[in-house]
Design an enzyme around this catalytic site. Structure first.
Site, short mmCIF file in Angstrom:
data_model
loop_
_atom_site.label_atom_id
_atom_site.label_comp_id
_atom_site.label_asym_id
_atom_site.label_seq_id
_atom_site.Cartn_x
_atom_site.Cartn_y
_atom_site.Cartn_z
N CYS A 142 11.82 43.81 67.03
CA CYS A 142 12.06 44.99 66.19
C CYS A 142 13.37 45.68 66.57
CB CYS A 142 10.89 45.96 66.32
SG CYS A 142 11.09 47.46 65.37
N CYS A 145 13.19 49.52 66.48
CA CYS A 145 12.49 50.10 67.62
C CYS A 145 13.34 50.05 68.89
CB CYS A 145 11.19 49.35 67.95
SG CYS A 145 10.22 48.87 66.53
N ASP A 146 13.98 48.93 69.12
CA ASP A 146 14.56 48.69 70.45
C ASP A 146 16.08 48.63 70.50
OD1 ASP A 146 11.99 48.52 71.47
OD2 ASP A 146 11.83 46.38 71.09
#
Ligand code: NAP
Length: 315
Positions: A142, A145-146
Site C-alpha cells: 500500500c 499507507c506507507d
C-alpha cells in the site's frame, strides 16, 4: 456445495457480519446502535489488512497517527460497547435461497435475517523468500499507507498494471527513485498512466524481470532479480519493495450465490445492496477502487443503516 447442504438449522441472529476489518467493525457499531445485536465473524485475518499496517496516518481523528492493530482494537471496543459480539470463527458455506439466510462456520451454523459481507480482499503475494519476513519492514502492499516512510529513499514497485503505475507515481512524491520491475516488456496499465510514468524523471523500469528473493538485515536492503529472457541475475539495492500484482477478493464461498464481476468482486449498488434482498456488502470485497480504511468504514456504516431499514420494511 448445495448437494451436501444439511438441514437449515442454526443460531438465529438479526444481523450477521462477516469480516472484522474497518468495514465489518464499523457495520457492527451502527448495527449495534440500531439494536440489531450483531454477531461479527472475525474471519481468518482478524482486523483485515489494516491490522498488518504498522501506522495509519490518514484516518481522521488521529492527528498523531494510530497503529493498525490498535485501530482495530478501538473499532472493536466501540462496537462492543453497544452490544456487538465478535466471534473468532469463519464462514465456510452459505445458502441465500430463502430468509433467514443460512451461514455455516467452522464451529456452528447461523440463521441470519440480514447479512453484511465485509470479507475484504487480500493483496496477491509474490511468494518469494523474504516477503513475509520483511512485511512492514520494507515490503509493502500500500503506497498510500506507507509511502511517507520512504522519504528520500529508493524503492522498487513490482507489477505492470494500473495499481503499480498509479501507486508508483504516488510514491515519487516521497521517494528519491521508484523503479518498476515488470515480468514482461509491455505494461498492462492504461495509456495515460503509462505515459505519465514514463515522463516522470523519478521513475525507471526494469523489464522482463522477476524478483527471486528479498534480502536484508532487519529491513529490506537488496533484491535478487532475474531477467527472464537472458537468465542474468543481479543484486539490486533498494530500501523498499511495493508489490502491486493484483488483489484477490475473499469471495470464494459466495460463488454461485451472488453476482460477481470479472475480478471476483461482489456486484453491489450504491446502497450496498447485492442482488439478494437482505444481503449487503461493505469494503474491499465489493470495492476494487478506493481501498482505504475510511472508505471501507463508511461503507460498513452505510450497509448497517441499510440492513436496519431492510428489517423495518421486512420484519
Ligand atoms: P492487474 O491489472 O491485474 O495487474 C497486475 C499486474 O501484476 C500485471 O502487470 C501482472 O503482470 C503483474 N503480476 C501478476 N502476478 C504477478 C506475479 N506473480 N509476479 C509478477 N508480476 C505479476 O491488477 P491492478 O493493477 O491491481 O488492477 C486491478 C483492477 O483495478 C484493474 O481492472 C485496473 O484497471 C483497476 N484499477 C484502476 C485504476 C485506475 O483506473 N486509476 C487504478 C488501480 C486499479 P502481466 O501484465 O504480465 O499479467
Amino acid at each position: 456445495m448445495a448437494e451436501n447442504k444439511p438441514t437449515r438449522e442454526g443460531a438465529h441472529v438479526k444481523n450477521l457480519i462477516l469480516g472484522s476489518g474497518p468495514a465489518g467493525l464499523s457495520a457492527a457499531l451502527y448495527s449495534a446502535r440500531a439494536e440489531l445485536s450483531p454477531i461479527v465473524l472475525a474471519g481468518n485475518e482478524y482486523g483485515g489488512q489494516v491490522s498488518l499496517t504498522h501506522i495509519v496516518e490518514n484516518y481522521p481523528g488521529f492527528p498523531d497517527a494510530v497503529g493498525g492493530p490498535e485501530l482495530t482494537e478501538l473499532f472493536k471496543k466501540q462496537a462492543e460497547r453497544f452490544g456487538a459480539k465478535v466471534v473468532f470463527d469463519t464462514a465456510t458455506d452459505v445458502d441465500f435461497s430463502q430468509r433467514p439466510f443460512w451461514i455455516k462456520t467452522y464451529e456452528k451454523s447461523y440463521l441470519a435475517d440480514t447479512l453484511i459481507i465485509a470479507t475484504g480482499a487480500t493483496p496477491r503475494h509474490l511468494e518469494v523468500p523474504g516477503e513475509t519476513e520483511f512485511t512492514g519492514r520494507g515490503v509493502s502492499y500500500c503506497g498510500t499507507c506507507d509511502g511517507f516512510f520512504f522519504k528520500g529513499k529508493d524503492v522498487v514497485v513490482v507489477g505492470g498494471g494500473d495499481s503499480a503505475l498509479e501507486e508508483g507515481s504516488f510514491l515519487t512524491r516521497f521517494a528519491n527513485k521508484v523503479t518498476v520491475v515488470h515480468r514482461r516488456d509491455e505494461l498492462r496499465a492504461g495509456a495515460i498512466l503509462q505515459q505519465r510514468a514514463k515522463d516522470n524523471p523519478k521513475m525507471g523500469f526494469i523489464w522482463d524481470t522477476k524478483v527471486n528473493t528479498i534480502n536484508g538485515n532487519g529491513a529490506v536492503q537488496h533484491l535478487d532479480l532475474e531477467n527472464l529472457k537472458t537468465g542474468k541475475r543481479e543484486e539490486f539495492k533498494t530500501d523498499g519493495i511495493f508489490i502491486f500484482i493484483g488483489h484477490t477478493p475473499n469471495t470464494q464461498i459466495f460463488k454461485g450465490h451472488l453476482e460477481m464481476d470479472a475480478g471476483g468482486y461482489i456486484v453491489a449498488n450504491r446502497n450496498m445492496e447485492t442482488g439478494v434482498p437482505g444481503v449487503f456488502t461493505a469494503g474491499e470485497v465489493s470495492d476494487p477502487h478506493f481501498r482505504q480504511v475510511i472508505t471501507s468504514a463508511g461503507m460498513g456504516a452505510a450497509a448497517a443503516i441499510q440492513a436496519t431499514r431492510f428489517l423495518e420494511a421486512n420484519p
